[in-house]
Scaffold this active site. Structure first.
Site, PDB file in Angstrom:
ATOM      1  N   HIS A  88      -9.813   4.842   0.735  1.00 55.29           N
ATOM      2  CA  HIS A  88      -8.495   5.374   0.217  1.00 55.29           C
ATOM      3  C   HIS A  88      -7.932   6.654   0.237  1.00 55.29           C
ATOM      4  CE1 HIS A  88      -9.194   1.068  -1.148  1.00 55.29           C
ATOM      5  NE2 HIS A  88      -7.812   0.854  -1.266  1.00 55.29           N
ATOM      6  N   GLY A 140       0.755  -1.141  -0.072  1.00 54.08           N
ATOM      7  CA  GLY A 140      -0.157   0.072  -0.105  1.00 54.08           C
ATOM      8  C   GLY A 140       0.880   1.315  -0.098  1.00 54.08           C
ATOM      9  N   LYS A 191     -26.405  15.685  24.813  1.00 50.93           N
ATOM     10  CA  LYS A 191     -25.621  15.456  23.555  1.00 50.93           C
ATOM     11  C   LYS A 191     -26.235  15.649  22.239  1.00 50.93           C
ATOM     12  CE  LYS A 191     -21.039  13.800  22.823  1.00 50.93           C
ATOM     13  NZ  LYS A 191     -19.857  13.396  23.308  1.00 50.93           N
ATOM     14  N   ASP A 199      -0.755   1.939   8.250  1.00 48.29           N
ATOM     15  CA  ASP A 199      -1.187   1.278   9.425  1.00 48.29           C
ATOM     16  C   ASP A 199      -0.321   1.343  10.682  1.00 48.29           C
ATOM     17  OD1 ASP A 199      -2.963   0.488   7.189  1.00 48.29           O
ATOM     18  OD2 ASP A 199      -1.768  -1.520   7.091  1.00 48.29           O
ATOM     19  N   GLY A 204       5.492  -1.752   3.733  1.00 47.44           N
ATOM     20  CA  GLY A 204       5.002  -2.451   5.099  1.00 47.44           C
ATOM     21  C   GLY A 204       5.387  -3.709   5.476  1.00 47.44           C
ATOM     22  N   ASP A 205       4.873  -4.278   6.430  1.00 45.15           N
ATOM     23  CA  ASP A 205       5.675  -5.643   6.781  1.00 45.15           C
ATOM     24  C   ASP A 205       5.699  -6.622   5.714  1.00 45.15           C
ATOM     25  OD1 ASP A 205       2.539  -6.042   6.527  1.00 45.15           O
ATOM     26  OD2 ASP A 205       2.607  -7.163   8.402  1.00 45.15           O
ATOM     27  N   GLN A 213      -7.806   8.199   2.887  1.00 46.70           N
ATOM     28  CA  GLN A 213      -6.642   8.070   4.133  1.00 46.70           C
ATOM     29  C   GLN A 213      -5.303   7.829   3.407  1.00 46.70           C
ATOM     30  OE1 GLN A 213      -8.521   5.529   7.440  1.00 46.70           O
ATOM     31  NE2 GLN A 213      -9.549   4.978   5.701  1.00 46.70           N
ATOM     32  N   ARG A 214      -5.156   7.271   2.173  1.00 46.75           N
ATOM     33  CA  ARG A 214      -3.766   7.094   1.797  1.00 46.75           C
ATOM     34  C   ARG A 214      -3.217   8.088   0.911  1.00 46.75           C
ATOM     35  NH1 ARG A 214      -3.741   0.840   0.184  1.00 46.75           N
ATOM     36  NH2 ARG A 214      -3.565   1.692  -1.647  1.00 46.75           N
ATOM     37  N   GLY A 241      -6.098   0.401   8.846  1.00 48.03           N
ATOM     38  CA  GLY A 241      -5.411  -0.008   9.672  1.00 48.03           C
ATOM     39  C   GLY A 241      -4.909  -1.480   9.724  1.00 48.03           C
TER      40      GLY A 241
HETATM   41  P1  ADP Z   1       2.662  -4.361   2.702  1.00 48.89           P
HETATM   42  O1  ADP Z   1       4.062  -4.110   2.379  1.00 48.89           O
HETATM   43  O2  ADP Z   1       1.836  -3.031   2.744  1.00 48.89           O
HETATM   44  O3  ADP Z   1       2.341  -5.096   4.070  1.00 48.89           O
HETATM   45  P2  ADP Z   1       1.719  -6.629   1.357  1.00 48.89           P
HETATM   46  O4  ADP Z   1       1.363  -7.519   2.702  1.00 48.89           O
HETATM   47  O5  ADP Z   1       0.670  -6.776   0.239  1.00 48.89           O
HETATM   48  O6  ADP Z   1       1.951  -5.138   1.681  1.00 48.89           O
HETATM   49  O7  ADP Z   1       2.955  -6.842   0.804  1.00 48.89           O
HETATM   50  C1  ADP Z   1       3.621  -6.384  -0.438  1.00 48.89           C
HETATM   51  C2  ADP Z   1       4.362  -7.494  -1.352  1.00 48.89           C
HETATM   52  O8  ADP Z   1       5.446  -7.778  -0.538  1.00 48.89           O
HETATM   53  C3  ADP Z   1       3.506  -8.674  -1.741  1.00 48.89           C
HETATM   54  O9  ADP Z   1       2.684  -8.620  -2.615  1.00 48.89           O
HETATM   55  C4  ADP Z   1       4.539  -9.662  -2.244  1.00 48.89           C
HETATM   56  O10 ADP Z   1       5.131  -9.551  -3.227  1.00 48.89           O
HETATM   57  C5  ADP Z   1       5.710  -9.348  -0.792  1.00 48.89           C
HETATM   58  N1  ADP Z   1       5.633 -10.156   0.177  1.00 48.89           N
HETATM   59  C6  ADP Z   1       4.745 -10.152   1.138  1.00 48.89           C
HETATM   60  N2  ADP Z   1       4.858 -11.354   2.067  1.00 48.89           N
HETATM   61  C7  ADP Z   1       5.748 -11.842   1.532  1.00 48.89           C
HETATM   62  C8  ADP Z   1       6.507 -13.073   2.017  1.00 48.89           C
HETATM   63  N3  ADP Z   1       5.959 -13.771   3.030  1.00 48.89           N
HETATM   64  N4  ADP Z   1       7.336 -13.775   1.138  1.00 48.89           N
HETATM   65  C9  ADP Z   1       8.033 -13.167  -0.027  1.00 48.89           C
HETATM   66  N5  ADP Z   1       7.416 -11.900  -0.060  1.00 48.89           N
HETATM   67  C10 ADP Z   1       6.260 -11.357   0.309  1.00 48.89           C
HETATM   68  O1  F6P Z   2      -1.826  -1.384   4.297  1.00 45.63           O
HETATM   69  C1  F6P Z   2      -2.250  -0.129   3.990  1.00 45.63           C
HETATM   70  C2  F6P Z   2      -3.930  -0.532   3.626  1.00 45.63           C
HETATM   71  O2  F6P Z   2      -4.222   0.569   3.223  1.00 45.63           O
HETATM   72  C3  F6P Z   2      -4.704  -0.972   4.802  1.00 45.63           C
HETATM   73  O3  F6P Z   2      -5.132   0.068   5.764  1.00 45.63           O
HETATM   74  C4  F6P Z   2      -6.095  -1.601   4.011  1.00 45.63           C
HETATM   75  O4  F6P Z   2      -6.435  -2.644   4.629  1.00 45.63           O
HETATM   76  C5  F6P Z   2      -5.190  -2.048   2.684  1.00 45.63           C
HETATM   77  O5  F6P Z   2      -3.977  -1.276   2.501  1.00 45.63           O
HETATM   78  C6  F6P Z   2      -6.098  -1.683   1.442  1.00 45.63           C
HETATM   79  O6  F6P Z   2      -5.437  -2.341   0.178  1.00 45.63           O
HETATM   80  P1  F6P Z   2      -5.817  -2.266  -1.166  1.00 45.63           P
HETATM   81  O7  F6P Z   2      -5.018  -0.857  -1.574  1.00 45.63           O
HETATM   82  O8  F6P Z   2      -5.135  -3.244  -1.751  1.00 45.63           O
HETATM   83  O9  F6P Z   2      -7.436  -1.709  -1.273  1.00 45.63           O
END
Ligand code: ADP
Ligand code: F6P
Length: 319
Positions: free
Chosen positions: A250, A11, A214, A128, A102-103, A252-253, A171
């Site tokens: 969205h 995201g 209120k 998030d 992100g994670d 928010q982003r 989030g």
């Molecule tokens: P964010 O980085 O915002 O948390 P995602 O969780 O969708 O978003 O992860 C983004 C991309 O990172 C995924 O589409 C994938 O290509 C890669 N990714 C996520 N988790 C893994 C994983 N366990 N192993 C390898 N690549 C990953």
């Molecule tokens: O991780 C960021 C985020 O905006 C989350 O808050 C939300 O759940 C998700 O991405 C939405 O993802 P997409 O852009 O795929 O609709």
């Protein structure tokens, strides 16, 4: 080390552009070639990789989103996808990577390092705020400002009509945005995934508050804690609230990055390049107690973010 790559993934979040700019400018200042990888791991697999010049990152600090574009790639989760991505990096002579995301994105960076020996530094970019090791990720401050002004507007119309509103914020599984938004907008209740709630208690409180004079009740719902429609139905069983639902979604982003996010992106971008120049790898830049730090990927991924207890306590006392 002569060549590094930079990419944004997952995201998008406001402040990513400040981080890209800092990586490119600091890289060039330090004599490196900096390659931009388009659309995250999808672009790495497809070979959408190009050399970035000083002017490529001009005039982007004030832009939300990411000039390198972002994506989610299922293919990168497969061995075949990873092999293609690594081959493309090697063909361009890229020796180290800075991954902004992100994670999920930083999990991908850890994998590139652990499985393929590619030096990686991660920069937390996600509204998030669900990454361990940093008080703030890029985009959180901007998202909170967007949420705040949106809820202020809803407050005006809610008060005029004596209405109850359920406002859903993003989030994922982290309630940070919801709790902080609750505090700064004076919301009447907040529902987050991390803390159990009793809808009857909330409903009765709303009824009593209306009796006390209120003019509106605002409930902020974190998306990971349930659907706004379900909460509205449950509330309707407690009393005749005629609740309206607003899903902020969205927008928010997509806000204009705040000064905080531009500063954070700039500082983290530079810290990431400096870490690579010092031969470091497997680290995420973090912001802890007002200073930029480097946190080991293992520490980031072996710990779960919990919504700050003192913030939750504050919320309880203000409602
Ligand atoms: P964010 O980085 O915002 O948390 P995602 O969780 O969708 O978003 O992860 C983004 C991309 O990172 C995924 O589409 C994938 O290509 C890669 N990714 C996520 N988790 C893994 C994983 N366990 N192993 C390898 N690549 C990953
Ligand atoms: O991780 C960021 C985020 O905006 C989350 O808050 C939300 O759940 C998700 O991405 C939405 O993802 P997409 O852009 O795929 O609709």
């Amino acid at each position: 080390m002569k060549k590094i790559g930079v990419m944004t993934s997952g995201g998008d979040s406001p402040g990513m552009n400040a981080a890209i700019r800092a990586v490119v400018r600091c890289g060039l200042y330090s004599g490196l070639e900096v390659y931009g990888i388009e659309s995250g791991y999808a672009g790495m697999i497809d070979g959408r990789i190009s050399l970035l010049a000083h002017s490529d990152v001009s005039n982007i600090l004030s832009r939300g989103g990411t000039i390198l574009r972002s994506a989610r790639s299922l293919e990168f989760k497969t061995d075949a996808g990873q092999a293609k991505a690594v081959k493309n990096l090697k063909e361009h002579g890229i020796e180290a990577l800075i991954v902004i995301g992100g994670d999920g994105s930083l999990t991908g960076a850890k994998l590139l390092q652990d499985k393929y020996g590619i030096k990686c530094i991660g920069i937390p970019g996600s509204i998030d705020n669900d990454l361990y090791g940093t008080d703030l990720s890029l985009g959180v401050d901007t998202a909170l400002n967007v949420i705040t002004s949106s809820i202020d507007m809803i407050n005006n119309t809610a008060s005029s009509h004596g209405r109850t509103f359920i406002i859903e914020v993003m989030g994922r599984n982290c309630g940070y945005l919801a709790v902080v938004a609750g505090i700064v907008t004076g919301a009447d209740a907040v529902i987050i995934p991390e803390v159990p709630h009793d809808i009857n208690e909330i409903g009765n409180m709303f009824i009593n508050r209306y009796k006390e004079g209120k003019t509106r009740n605002i409930l902020i719902l974190s998306e990971g804690a349930g659907k706004a429609e379900d909460v509205a139905l449950q509330l309707a069983e407690c009393g005749d609230f005629d609740a309206r639902i607003t899903v902020l979604g969205h927008i928010q982003r997509g806000g204009t990055p705040t000064a905080t996010d531009r500063m954070l992106g700039s500082q983290m971008g530079i810290a990431a390049v400096e870490a690579l120049l010092e031969g470091k790898s497997g680290l995420m830049t973090g912001f802890q107690d007002n200073i930029i730090v480097l946190v080991d990927f293992d520490e980031v991924f072996s710990n779960k973010v919990t919504v700050n207890e003192s913030i939750c306590r504050l919320m309880k006392k203000l409602i």
